[in-house]
Design a protein around this motif. Structure first.
Motif, PDB file in Angstrom:
ATOM      1  N   GLY A   1      58.620  23.797  21.856  1.00 38.53           N
ATOM      2  CA  GLY A   1      57.215  23.398  21.903  1.00 38.53           C
ATOM      3  C   GLY A   1      56.574  23.525  23.260  1.00 38.53           C
ATOM      4  O   GLY A   1      55.411  23.158  23.432  1.00 38.53           O
ATOM      5  N   THR A   2      57.296  24.022  24.247  1.00 39.27           N
ATOM      6  CA  THR A   2      56.743  24.127  25.590  1.00 39.27           C
ATOM      7  C   THR A   2      56.514  25.592  25.951  1.00 39.27           C
ATOM      8  O   THR A   2      57.290  26.468  25.576  1.00 39.27           O
ATOM      9  CB  THR A   2      57.691  23.483  26.626  1.00 39.27           C
ATOM     10  N   PRO A   3      55.442  25.883  26.678  1.00 35.22           N
ATOM     11  CA  PRO A   3      55.176  27.281  27.067  1.00 35.22           C
ATOM     12  C   PRO A   3      55.970  27.725  28.284  1.00 35.22           C
ATOM     13  O   PRO A   3      55.707  28.780  28.842  1.00 35.22           O
ATOM     14  CB  PRO A   3      53.672  27.241  27.379  1.00 35.22           C
ATOM     15  N   LYS A   4      56.916  26.933  28.734  1.00 37.93           N
ATOM     16  CA  LYS A   4      57.662  27.255  29.951  1.00 37.93           C
ATOM     17  C   LYS A   4      58.532  28.499  29.760  1.00 37.93           C
ATOM     18  O   LYS A   4      58.935  28.844  28.651  1.00 37.93           O
ATOM     19  CB  LYS A   4      58.541  26.073  30.351  1.00 37.93           C
ATOM     20  N   ASP A   5      58.824  29.146  30.893  1.00 35.94           N
ATOM     21  CA  ASP A   5      59.730  30.291  30.897  1.00 35.94           C
ATOM     22  C   ASP A   5      61.158  29.788  30.677  1.00 35.94           C
ATOM     23  O   ASP A   5      61.612  28.871  31.373  1.00 35.94           O
ATOM     24  CB  ASP A   5      59.622  31.014  32.240  1.00 35.94           C
ATOM     25  N   ILE A   6      61.851  30.340  29.702  1.00 34.41           N
ATOM     26  CA  ILE A   6      63.197  29.884  29.360  1.00 34.41           C
ATOM     27  C   ILE A   6      64.173  31.040  29.547  1.00 34.41           C
ATOM     28  O   ILE A   6      63.962  32.141  29.024  1.00 34.41           O
ATOM     29  CB  ILE A   6      63.257  29.363  27.913  1.00 34.41           C
ATOM     30  N   LEU A   7      65.239  30.790  30.300  1.00 26.74           N
ATOM     31  CA  LEU A   7      66.267  31.791  30.546  1.00 26.74           C
ATOM     32  C   LEU A   7      67.572  31.305  29.946  1.00 26.74           C
ATOM     33  O   LEU A   7      68.148  30.305  30.404  1.00 26.74           O
ATOM     34  CB  LEU A   7      66.424  32.022  32.055  1.00 26.74           C
ATOM     35  N   CYS A   8      68.044  31.972  28.897  1.00 23.38           N
ATOM     36  CA  CYS A   8      69.319  31.622  28.243  1.00 23.38           C
ATOM     37  C   CYS A   8      70.439  32.403  28.924  1.00 23.38           C
ATOM     38  O   CYS A   8      70.495  33.639  28.827  1.00 23.38           O
ATOM     39  CB  CYS A   8      69.271  31.948  26.756  1.00 23.38           C
ATOM     40  N   LEU A   9      71.328  31.694  29.595  1.00 23.18           N
ATOM     41  CA  LEU A   9      72.360  32.362  30.378  1.00 23.18           C
ATOM     42  C   LEU A   9      73.285  33.188  29.513  1.00 23.18           C
ATOM     43  O   LEU A   9      73.721  34.275  29.913  1.00 23.18           O
ATOM     44  CB  LEU A   9      73.159  31.316  31.165  1.00 23.18           C
ATOM     45  N   ASP A  10      73.629  32.694  28.304  1.00 22.46           N
ATOM     46  CA  ASP A  10      74.557  33.446  27.460  1.00 22.46           C
ATOM     47  C   ASP A  10      73.912  34.679  26.850  1.00 22.46           C
ATOM     48  O   ASP A  10      74.614  35.599  26.427  1.00 22.46           O
ATOM     49  CB  ASP A  10      75.137  32.543  26.360  1.00 22.46           C
ATOM     50  N   GLU A  11      72.586  34.745  26.800  1.00 23.84           N
ATOM     51  CA  GLU A  11      71.904  35.923  26.257  1.00 23.84           C
ATOM     52  C   GLU A  11      71.636  36.980  27.335  1.00 23.84           C
ATOM     53  O   GLU A  11      71.395  38.136  27.016  1.00 23.84           O
ATOM     54  CB  GLU A  11      70.571  35.515  25.624  1.00 23.84           C
ATOM     55  N   GLU A  12      71.682  36.561  28.586  1.00 19.89           N
ATOM     56  CA  GLU A  12      71.271  37.466  29.676  1.00 19.89           C
ATOM     57  C   GLU A  12      72.440  37.947  30.523  1.00 19.89           C
ATOM     58  O   GLU A  12      72.241  38.323  31.682  1.00 19.89           O
ATOM     59  CB  GLU A  12      70.244  36.757  30.575  1.00 19.89           C
ATOM     60  N   ARG A  13      73.630  37.944  29.989  1.00 16.15           N
ATOM     61  CA  ARG A  13      74.787  38.377  30.788  1.00 16.15           C
ATOM     62  C   ARG A  13      74.671  39.829  31.257  1.00 16.15           C
ATOM     63  O   ARG A  13      75.023  40.128  32.402  1.00 16.15           O
ATOM     64  CB  ARG A  13      76.076  38.133  30.015  1.00 16.15           C
ATOM     65  N   PRO A  14      74.212  40.762  30.426  1.00 14.08           N
ATOM     66  CA  PRO A  14      74.036  42.133  30.952  1.00 14.08           C
ATOM     67  C   PRO A  14      73.041  42.192  32.111  1.00 14.08           C
ATOM     68  O   PRO A  14      73.258  42.909  33.085  1.00 14.08           O
ATOM     69  CB  PRO A  14      73.519  42.899  29.727  1.00 14.08           C
ATOM     70  N   LEU A  15      71.946  41.431  31.999  1.00 12.42           N
ATOM     71  CA  LEU A  15      70.955  41.393  33.082  1.00 12.42           C
ATOM     72  C   LEU A  15      71.576  40.834  34.351  1.00 12.42           C
ATOM     73  O   LEU A  15      71.379  41.374  35.454  1.00 12.42           O
ATOM     74  CB  LEU A  15      69.761  40.541  32.662  1.00 12.42           C
ATOM     75  N   LEU A  16      72.342  39.750  34.223  1.00 15.31           N
ATOM     76  CA  LEU A  16      72.959  39.122  35.388  1.00 15.31           C
ATOM     77  C   LEU A  16      73.981  40.048  36.033  1.00 15.31           C
ATOM     78  O   LEU A  16      74.081  40.131  37.263  1.00 15.31           O
ATOM     79  CB  LEU A  16      73.623  37.806  34.992  1.00 15.31           C
ATOM     80  N   ALA A  17      74.761  40.739  35.202  1.00 19.36           N
ATOM     81  CA  ALA A  17      75.809  41.613  35.730  1.00 19.36           C
ATOM     82  C   ALA A  17      75.241  42.771  36.544  1.00 19.36           C
ATOM     83  O   ALA A  17      75.937  43.341  37.401  1.00 19.36           O
ATOM     84  CB  ALA A  17      76.662  42.150  34.576  1.00 19.36           C
ATOM     85  N   ALA A  18      73.985  43.116  36.307  1.00 19.50           N
ATOM     86  CA  ALA A  18      73.373  44.241  37.017  1.00 19.50           C
ATOM     87  C   ALA A  18      72.757  43.833  38.347  1.00 19.50           C
ATOM     88  O   ALA A  18      72.256  44.695  39.093  1.00 19.50           O
ATOM     89  CB  ALA A  18      72.302  44.881  36.132  1.00 19.50           C
ATOM     90  N   GLN A  19      72.779  42.544  38.682  1.00 13.82           N
ATOM     91  CA  GLN A  19      72.130  42.076  39.906  1.00 13.82           C
ATOM     92  C   GLN A  19      73.037  42.250  41.123  1.00 13.82           C
ATOM     93  O   GLN A  19      74.250  42.427  41.010  1.00 13.82           O
ATOM     94  CB  GLN A  19      71.756  40.599  39.766  1.00 13.82           C
ATOM     95  N   SER A  20      72.416  42.151  42.292  1.00 12.87           N
ATOM     96  CA  SER A  20      73.150  42.247  43.550  1.00 12.87           C
ATOM     97  C   SER A  20      74.125  41.081  43.686  1.00 12.87           C
ATOM     98  O   SER A  20      73.831  39.949  43.276  1.00 12.87           O
ATOM     99  CB  SER A  20      72.168  42.236  44.724  1.00 12.87           C
ATOM    100  N   GLN A  21      75.284  41.369  44.282  1.00 12.28           N
ATOM    101  CA  GLN A  21      76.291  40.340  44.504  1.00 12.28           C
ATOM    102  C   GLN A  21      76.165  39.678  45.877  1.00 12.28           C
ATOM    103  O   GLN A  21      76.898  38.725  46.172  1.00 12.28           O
ATOM    104  CB  GLN A  21      77.693  40.943  44.366  1.00 12.28           C
ATOM    105  N   ALA A  22      75.223  40.107  46.664  1.00 10.05           N
ATOM    106  CA  ALA A  22      75.068  39.604  48.034  1.00 10.05           C
ATOM    107  C   ALA A  22      74.344  38.265  48.035  1.00 10.05           C
ATOM    108  O   ALA A  22      73.547  37.962  47.139  1.00 10.05           O
ATOM    109  CB  ALA A  22      74.294  40.610  48.879  1.00 10.05           C
ATOM    110  N   ASN A  23      74.606  37.481  49.086  1.00  5.94           N
ATOM    111  CA  ASN A  23      73.886  36.228  49.236  1.00  5.94           C
ATOM    112  C   ASN A  23      72.393  36.508  49.382  1.00  5.94           C
ATOM    113  O   ASN A  23      71.998  37.388  50.155  1.00  5.94           O
ATOM    114  CB  ASN A  23      74.370  35.472  50.479  1.00  5.94           C
ATOM    115  N   PRO A  24      71.537  35.798  48.644  1.00  6.59           N
ATOM    116  CA  PRO A  24      70.089  36.022  48.760  1.00  6.59           C
ATOM    117  C   PRO A  24      69.600  35.664  50.164  1.00  6.59           C
ATOM    118  O   PRO A  24      70.151  34.797  50.839  1.00  6.59           O
ATOM    119  CB  PRO A  24      69.497  35.072  47.721  1.00  6.59           C
ATOM    120  N   SER A  25      68.564  36.328  50.571  1.00  2.14           N
ATOM    121  CA  SER A  25      67.937  36.039  51.852  1.00  2.14           C
ATOM    122  C   SER A  25      66.645  35.285  51.578  1.00  2.14           C
ATOM    123  O   SER A  25      65.589  35.871  51.339  1.00  2.14           O
ATOM    124  CB  SER A  25      67.656  37.337  52.618  1.00  2.14           C
ATOM    125  N   VAL A  26      66.746  33.967  51.584  1.00  2.00           N
ATOM    126  CA  VAL A  26      65.602  33.099  51.294  1.00  2.00           C
ATOM    127  C   VAL A  26      65.469  32.094  52.425  1.00  2.00           C
ATOM    128  O   VAL A  26      66.470  31.542  52.901  1.00  2.00           O
ATOM    129  CB  VAL A  26      65.781  32.363  49.950  1.00  2.00           C
TER     130      VAL A  26
END
Length: 941
Positions: free
Chosen positions: A184-209
């Motif tokens: 019921g909420t319009p918030k952005d929802i990220l399901c970790l178990d559904e996005e494993r291919p997306l996560l696996a494609a990301q950089s492994q380096a520590n973020p620079s924030v």
């Protein structure tokens, strides 16, 4: 008076000096000449902070004025990654990650969060089960600059909705099975178990924030006096100071293994997770099955090599109570036990000292969420001076504690006053509550640091002669229930929202085991009587379970003092069931035999009630799972009879338990019944649920609790589970036996019946036999029951394993291999029995003969299913399918699991979150209960 923790070893006996001795800093004298009457008038003009006046050396003044440098919380973890990348960081069941692997996984998720717009100080919601993914998500949010905000899956939807909206959370991290809680909420929802291919494609380096120590690390909601929970904002600076102090005080090293016990919604988890990972130690996540008994808990800790336990005081009480009558020993690797959350019972401290001694070391810790987890600690030893209460000790490093009177003046030793906390670990304040922040975080009258503050705890304490703090109670109406901080006003506000309630007040009553229970008093509106079951159902929709009162007592009017305030001392401490009896015209029945007198005394002492009628049911009296274990332990100790926990569900009253105990005396034949009444009250038609393949029925208990008090629910167990009866070997025999049992409760139809897994097959045969007898079936429910043909016509194992790889893009290689391994293990029924009971929290000790009995029953029931030849049933069936893991992984031939060819009236299907057994456990059981309730209301009214 002030206690400030200083560096150095202050023990007089250098031979026994350890890092824990840092709980014993020297007492310092504060001289404050100013007279403060309110926080607004606080200033430093009249306070002489010179070393001579304050009786401090210049070095000591400097240590209080200059804040030691700290890093952001996640950077300590990254340091350990650089030092020991191959060391195991976190373990949960059969899944583990090294420090390097955990860092890579957190980095990949952090990069996704940054791409989604997460920035410093931005709250990110976490609604996750206890898992390795949970730890990954915590670190990832911190690395992205965000502040994690726990959203407990077990909370009511209304409470979750309020937290999401109050914090303006833009993004929620969750899992597919929990996603519906935020539909019921319009918030952005990220399901970790559904996005494993997306996560696996990301950089492994520590973020620079650009994350700084003054940015938020997390926000935790606690109970609020306004009727809604309030968010406490903790910065990296505060939690980093605490974590480094905790590592020092507890002497945590890379050789330690810490058990992760608490929910991340409870700041106990901060101490467990980040103290461990910042020290390079191993973090072992607990599972639910280990909580079934103290013996099982300690055995699991031994198997995992746990060296440090950090436990809520309420659970420690249960562990120690189990040590007293038994020879249970602690794990040999265990060196330190930290307890906290509420008052410690001195009588159980004596038991600990007699049974355990001074090793493992025992620390009683104290600290509000606003002061970042823990502020003070007390090392409990044989030499400790413990009288009426166990002290809460002295402050951690970089923490100051003051006891002040109402004019903000220090009080003498032994005089009660309010505890104020200062130092470097205070919260930023309350989210969106500047008024409350200003009233609770006041300017520091004894510090020259700019913007220094004190937190006004509301706790009344005093100094003991040895300089330790003693907790005396609350100044306001805030209480703690099993470690959870509760504002009684929030419960009262919820009660007043219910139609028919004119006035209300809530109190907390402590029993002899130091366990607190909530009692609500209500005054009904004229001509608008309140139904207690309906009221409880209403409260469960807006309050967490631990905030729903154990007792609700109706009064003609609330007692008042002469000045018109509620006279809490005059409120009757009437037992919940006794109040119901008076209201409904029922009578109190006193014990009639010595055995009933003994049992009534046990019931009353465990539940802290003045008296118990022999017809009072344990769970209707407000009993919970920890107290159920106490009841069975007391029966074993006092009556020398060992019964399974299921006996309390079968015989929940004193009268019924006395009959059962009489029957199990030597030489007396036991008249066995398969019927286990899990809920006997209610106006609706009873639901009869058949056991699964393992034969037991305790896994239904949580489902029953969520169905509400108006739904009678009876479970049927197989022969041979609790007593040495020979199990039935044919489905038809079971069905005949169970029909005879249910007709003792409901002689005529229509019937509402169902079964879990194998139990669905038995329920199907029961429906056939009842139909042949001229009885009607209102609803026939299968809880993830595979059809008989599906059991025999499954694809070959090799083909099923090949099909499993179709899930590789979704689950990843490690998870896919784990599931293949699980598929192979499930071919062996003995291992399947073990898995089931471990998942549902009912597995006995490895040496228990009961385990072998259950394995035998699993095999017998499987043979019965293989031999069963179903006939076409003229009615319909309702199939509740578990959509996660096992059932869909088997690649059934048909979506209705093969029941369509046998159900002439068709198959109504519902897909529910959870696994084959997990659908009966939190949080998935809430979805199951909601669906079953709707079905029963539609069909069985």
């Amino acid at each position: 008076m002030l206690l400030s923790s200083q560096s150095g070893d202050l023990s007089k006996d250098k031979a026994i000096a350890t890092p824990l001795e840092r709980f014993l800093p020297q007492r310092r004298r504060v001289v404050a000449e100013a007279n403060y009457s309110s926080p607004e008038q606080l200033d430093f003009k009249n306070v002489d902070l010179s070393p001579q006046k304050m009786n401090w050396s210049p070095l000591e003044v400097s240590s209080l004025v200059q804040e030691p440098p700290v890093k952001c919380l996640y950077q300590y973890f990254e340091d350990r990654v650089q030092e020991s990348p191959d060391r195991i960081a976190v373990c949960h069941q059969d899944h583990q990650l090294t420090y390097a692997e955990l860092n890579i996984a957190a980095n990949q998720l952090a990069h996704v969060l940054i791409d989604r717009g997460v920035k410093p100080d931005m709250p990110v919601g976490l609604c996750l089960e206890r898992s390795v993914d949970m730890v990954v998500a915590l670190l990832a949010v911190l690395k992205s600059g965000g502040a994690y905000l726990p959203l407990d899956p077990g909370y009511p939807l209304e409470r979750l909705k309020y937290m999401v909206e109050d914090a303006q959370i833009p993004l929620i991290l969750t899992q597919n099975v929990l996603k519906s809680r935020f539909s019921g909420t319009p918030k952005d929802i990220l399901c970790l178990d559904e996005e494993r291919p997306l996560l696996a494609a990301q950089s492994q380096a520590n973020p620079s924030v650009a994350v700084a120590p003054n940015h938020l690390a997390y926000i935790i909601y606690t109970s609020g006096s306004t009727g809604n929970p309030k968010g406490v904002m903790i910065e990296h600076r505060a939690v980093s100071h605490f974590v480094q102090a905790a590592i020092t005080h507890y002497d945590i090293t890379a050789s330690d293994c810490l058990l992760q016990f608490g929910s991340i919604s409870f700041d106990l988890a901060v101490e467990e997770i980040f103290t461990c990972l910042s020290a390079g130690a191993r973090l072992q996540l607990r599972n639910d099955d280990m909580l079934g008994s103290p013996t099982r808990f300690l055995q699991s800790c031994q198997d995992w090599g746990i060296t440090v336990l950090d436990l809520p005081t309420a659970y420690w009480h249960q562990l120690v109570a189990n040590l007293e009558p038994t020879q249970v020993s602690l794990p040999p690797a265990l060196r330190l036990v930290i307890i906290g959350g509420e008052r410690v019972l001195p009588s159980l401290v004596k038991v600990w000292q007699q049974k355990v001694g001074d090793y493992p070391r025992l620390i009683n810790s104290y600290g509000p969420t606003e002061a970042t987890v823990v502020a003070t600690g007390f090392w409990i030893t044989h030499d400790a001076n413990i009288q009426q209460d166990v002290p809460i000790g002295r402050p951690f490093s970089n923490t100051e504690v003051y006891i002040l009177d109402t004019k903000y003046q220090p009080v003498p030793i032994g005089t009660p006053g309010e505890l104020y906390i200062g130092g470097y670990s205070l919260a930023r304040g309350y989210l969106n509550r500047p008024d409350l922040t200003q009233s609770k975080f006041i300017p520091h009258p004894f510090s020259s640091r700019s913007n220094a503050r004190l937190y006004k705890t509301g706790d009344q304490v005093r100094y003991l002669p040895d300089g330790n703090l003693e907790f005396l109670g609350r100044i306001d109406n805030q209480v703690k229930i099993r470690g959870f901080r509760i504002e009684l006003a929030e419960i009262e506000t919820a009660l007043l929202q219910y139609p028919g309630i004119r006035e209300t007040t809530v109190i907390a009553q402590a029993d002899k085991s130091a366990d607190q229970r909530l009692i609500a008093y209500i005054v009904e509106r004229p001509d608008q009587p309140v139904s207690e079951p309906a009221l409880r159902e209403f409260l469960t929709q807006i309050l967490p379970t631990y905030m729903v009162p154990a007792a609700i007592i109706t009064l003609e009017a609330l007692p008042l003092t002469p000045n018109g305030k509620i006279d809490r001392q005059a409120l009757p401490l009437t037992a919940p069931m006794s109040a119901t009896q008076l209201k409904d015209g029922l009578t109190f029945i006193a014990p009639r035999t010595p055995l009933e007198e003994t049992l009534a005394r046990i019931w009353a002492e465990v539940l802290n009630l003045p008296r118990v009628s022999v017809q009072d049911a344990f769970f209707n009296l407000g009993g919970h799972s920890l107290q159920a274990i106490q009841i069975m332990t007391r029966i074993m100790n006092d009556l020398k009879v060992e019964l399974p926990l299921s006996a309390l569900f079968q015989s929940p009253t004193v009268e019924e338990m006395a009959k059962l105990l009489t029957q199990v005396q030597p030489g007396v034949q036991v008249p066995w019944s398969p019927l286990v009444p899990l809920q006997v009250n209610g106006t609706k038609r009873p639901f009869f649920a058949i056991h699964g393949g393992q034969g037991g029925v305790l896994f239904y208990k949580t489902l029953v609790e969520h169905l509400g008090n108006d739904q009678p629910f009876y479970a049927l167990r197989t022969r041979g589970v609790d007593y040495p009866d020979r199990p039935h070997r044919r489905v038809e025999e079971m069905a005949t036996c169970y029909i005879e049992a249910i007709r003792q409760v409901q002689p005529e139809g229509p019937y509402c019946i169902g079964g879990a897994s194998f139990g669905g097959i038995v329920a199907f045969e029961m429906a056939q036999q009842l139909h042949a007898q001229g009885q009607s079936i209102e609803i026939l429910v299968f809880f993830d029951t595979e059809g008989v043909d599906e059991v025999t016509q499954r694809l070959p194992l090799s083909q099923r394993i090949i099909n499993t790889f179709r899930y590789l893009p979704k689950n990843g290689l490690a998870e896919t291999l784990r599931r293949i391994q699980l598929r192979i293990l499930k071919l062996f029924m003995g291992e399947s029995a073990v898995e089931f009971y471990r998942e549902t929290g009912q597995l006995p000790n490895r040496s228990s003969p009961t385990l072998e009995v259950w394995k035998t029953i699993m095999n017998v029931n499987r043979e019965a299913a293989d031999c069963y030849v179903p006939q076409v049933y003229p009615g319909s069936v309702t199939l509740l399918r578990a959509i996660d893991d096992s059932t869909h992984m088997w690649n059934y031939h048909t979506l209705d699991y093969g029941w369509g060819k046998y159900a002439q009236g068709g198959v109504e299907q519902y897909d529910l979150p959870g696994t084959h057994t997990g659908m009966f456990q939190e949080p998935y059981v809430q979805h199951l209960a909601q669906t079953l309730n709707e079905l029963l209301n539609r069909n069985c009214e």
